[in-house]
Design a protein around this motif. Sequence first.
Motif, short mmCIF file in Angstrom:
data_model
loop_
_atom_site.label_atom_id
_atom_site.label_comp_id
_atom_site.label_asym_id
_atom_site.label_seq_id
_atom_site.Cartn_x
_atom_site.Cartn_y
_atom_site.Cartn_z
N LEU A 126 86.91 60.78 17.88
CA LEU A 126 86.03 60.84 19.05
C LEU A 126 84.59 60.91 18.57
N GLY A 127 83.88 59.80 18.68
CA GLY A 127 82.50 59.74 18.21
C GLY A 127 82.45 59.14 16.82
N VAL A 128 81.90 57.91 16.74
CA VAL A 128 81.82 57.29 15.41
C VAL A 128 80.36 57.13 14.98
N GLY A 129 79.68 58.27 14.91
CA GLY A 129 78.40 58.34 14.20
C GLY A 129 78.74 58.31 12.71
N PRO A 130 77.78 58.62 11.86
CA PRO A 130 78.05 58.55 10.41
C PRO A 130 79.28 59.37 9.98
N ILE A 131 79.45 60.58 10.51
CA ILE A 131 80.60 61.40 10.10
C ILE A 131 81.90 60.77 10.62
N GLY A 132 81.89 60.29 11.87
CA GLY A 132 83.07 59.62 12.41
C GLY A 132 83.41 58.35 11.63
N MET A 133 82.37 57.62 11.19
CA MET A 133 82.62 56.41 10.40
C MET A 133 83.25 56.76 9.06
N LEU A 134 82.80 57.86 8.47
CA LEU A 134 83.42 58.31 7.22
C LEU A 134 84.86 58.76 7.48
N ALA A 135 85.08 59.41 8.65
CA ALA A 135 86.43 59.85 9.00
C ALA A 135 87.36 58.64 9.15
N CYS A 136 86.84 57.53 9.70
CA CYS A 136 87.62 56.28 9.80
C CYS A 136 88.10 55.85 8.42
N GLN A 137 87.18 55.90 7.45
CA GLN A 137 87.53 55.46 6.09
C GLN A 137 88.50 56.42 5.43
N TRP A 138 88.32 57.73 5.65
CA TRP A 138 89.28 58.71 5.12
C TRP A 138 90.67 58.44 5.71
N ALA A 139 90.69 58.21 7.06
CA ALA A 139 91.98 58.01 7.73
C ALA A 139 92.70 56.82 7.09
N GLY A 140 91.96 55.73 6.84
CA GLY A 140 92.56 54.57 6.19
C GLY A 140 93.07 54.91 4.80
N ALA A 141 92.23 55.62 4.03
CA ALA A 141 92.60 55.96 2.65
C ALA A 141 93.79 56.91 2.61
N MET A 142 93.96 57.73 3.67
CA MET A 142 95.06 58.70 3.70
C MET A 142 96.33 58.10 4.30
N GLY A 143 96.28 56.82 4.62
CA GLY A 143 97.50 56.13 5.07
C GLY A 143 97.79 56.25 6.55
N ALA A 144 96.75 56.48 7.36
CA ALA A 144 96.99 56.57 8.81
C ALA A 144 97.59 55.26 9.33
N GLY A 145 98.33 55.36 10.43
CA GLY A 145 98.88 54.16 11.07
C GLY A 145 97.77 53.51 11.86
N LYS A 146 97.76 53.77 13.16
CA LYS A 146 96.72 53.19 14.01
C LYS A 146 95.50 54.11 14.03
N ILE A 147 94.31 53.53 13.83
CA ILE A 147 93.07 54.32 13.90
C ILE A 147 92.34 53.91 15.19
N ILE A 148 92.14 54.90 16.06
CA ILE A 148 91.51 54.64 17.37
C ILE A 148 90.11 55.24 17.35
N ALA A 149 89.09 54.40 17.53
CA ALA A 149 87.71 54.89 17.53
C ALA A 149 87.18 54.92 18.95
N VAL A 150 86.58 56.06 19.33
CA VAL A 150 86.05 56.22 20.69
C VAL A 150 84.55 56.53 20.58
N ASP A 151 83.73 55.76 21.29
CA ASP A 151 82.29 56.04 21.31
C ASP A 151 81.71 55.35 22.54
N ILE A 152 80.47 55.69 22.89
CA ILE A 152 79.84 55.03 24.03
C ILE A 152 78.81 54.00 23.57
N ILE A 153 78.66 53.84 22.25
CA ILE A 153 77.69 52.86 21.73
C ILE A 153 78.46 51.73 21.06
N GLU A 154 78.33 50.54 21.65
CA GLU A 154 79.11 49.38 21.22
C GLU A 154 78.86 49.05 19.74
N ASP A 155 77.60 49.13 19.30
CA ASP A 155 77.28 48.77 17.91
C ASP A 155 78.02 49.68 16.92
#
Length: 216
Positions: free
Chosen positions: A171-200
């Motif tokens: 929930l929230g993909v500012g810089p910390i959320g973006m890093l969390a996305c990469q951690w989730a991938g590296a840790m073998g997550a299945g589906k990664i769902i990103a939620v934010d109100i800023i399209e970019d």
Amino acid sequence: MKKKMLAAVLYAPGDLRYEEIEVSRIGADDVLLKVKAAGNCGSDLQRIMVEGTHTFPCIPGHEFSGEIVEIGHKVDSFKIGDKVTAYPLIPCMRCEWCLQGEYNLCEDYDYLGSRCDGAFAEYVKVPASNLIKLPREVGFEEGAMTDPACVALHGIKRAGGIRIGQSVAILGVGPIGMLACQWAGAMGAGKIIAVDIIEDKLKIAKDLGADVLINA
Ligand SMILES: [Zn+2]
Ligand SMILES: [Zn+2]
């Protein structure tokens, strides 16, 4: 060794001056780093523009990497030329929390870039006990992101960690959320769902491995 350096020095909220100042003198347990990369944390913007640093004048900048150019005479675990990043909180090592190794709860800590001079400068003084050596294959810019990457990892651990194949919502993909996305991938997550109100930001999250984007 140069005696003067250029630095961004904060005198008051909104009063950041780029000027020439003395290079810090190091103590027996410190090293002097030539700063190679420094990140601009969300907290830096708040500190520089609104709240101010804890003391003035102060050089902000707490997520950085650099090369050791000078070394205190008691430091034997690092050498000149080492490529390093640093933990910005400097614990007192005397209070009851420090004695138990709970440095984040220290009652009398210093903090690079807020309570003492940080890395928006050519050089920064750091206690050797705060240094982390960077592997050869890690670049200075990536190395400077060690602190925020650890913040994201801490959040994931507090949320219970990630099991292989597990779906993860960020929930929230500012810089910390973006890093969390990469951690989730590296840790073998299945589906990664990103939620934010800023399209970019959602677009960047997609590049970093998010499978599902929700603008909400
Ligand atoms: Zn930060
Ligand atoms: Zn302490």
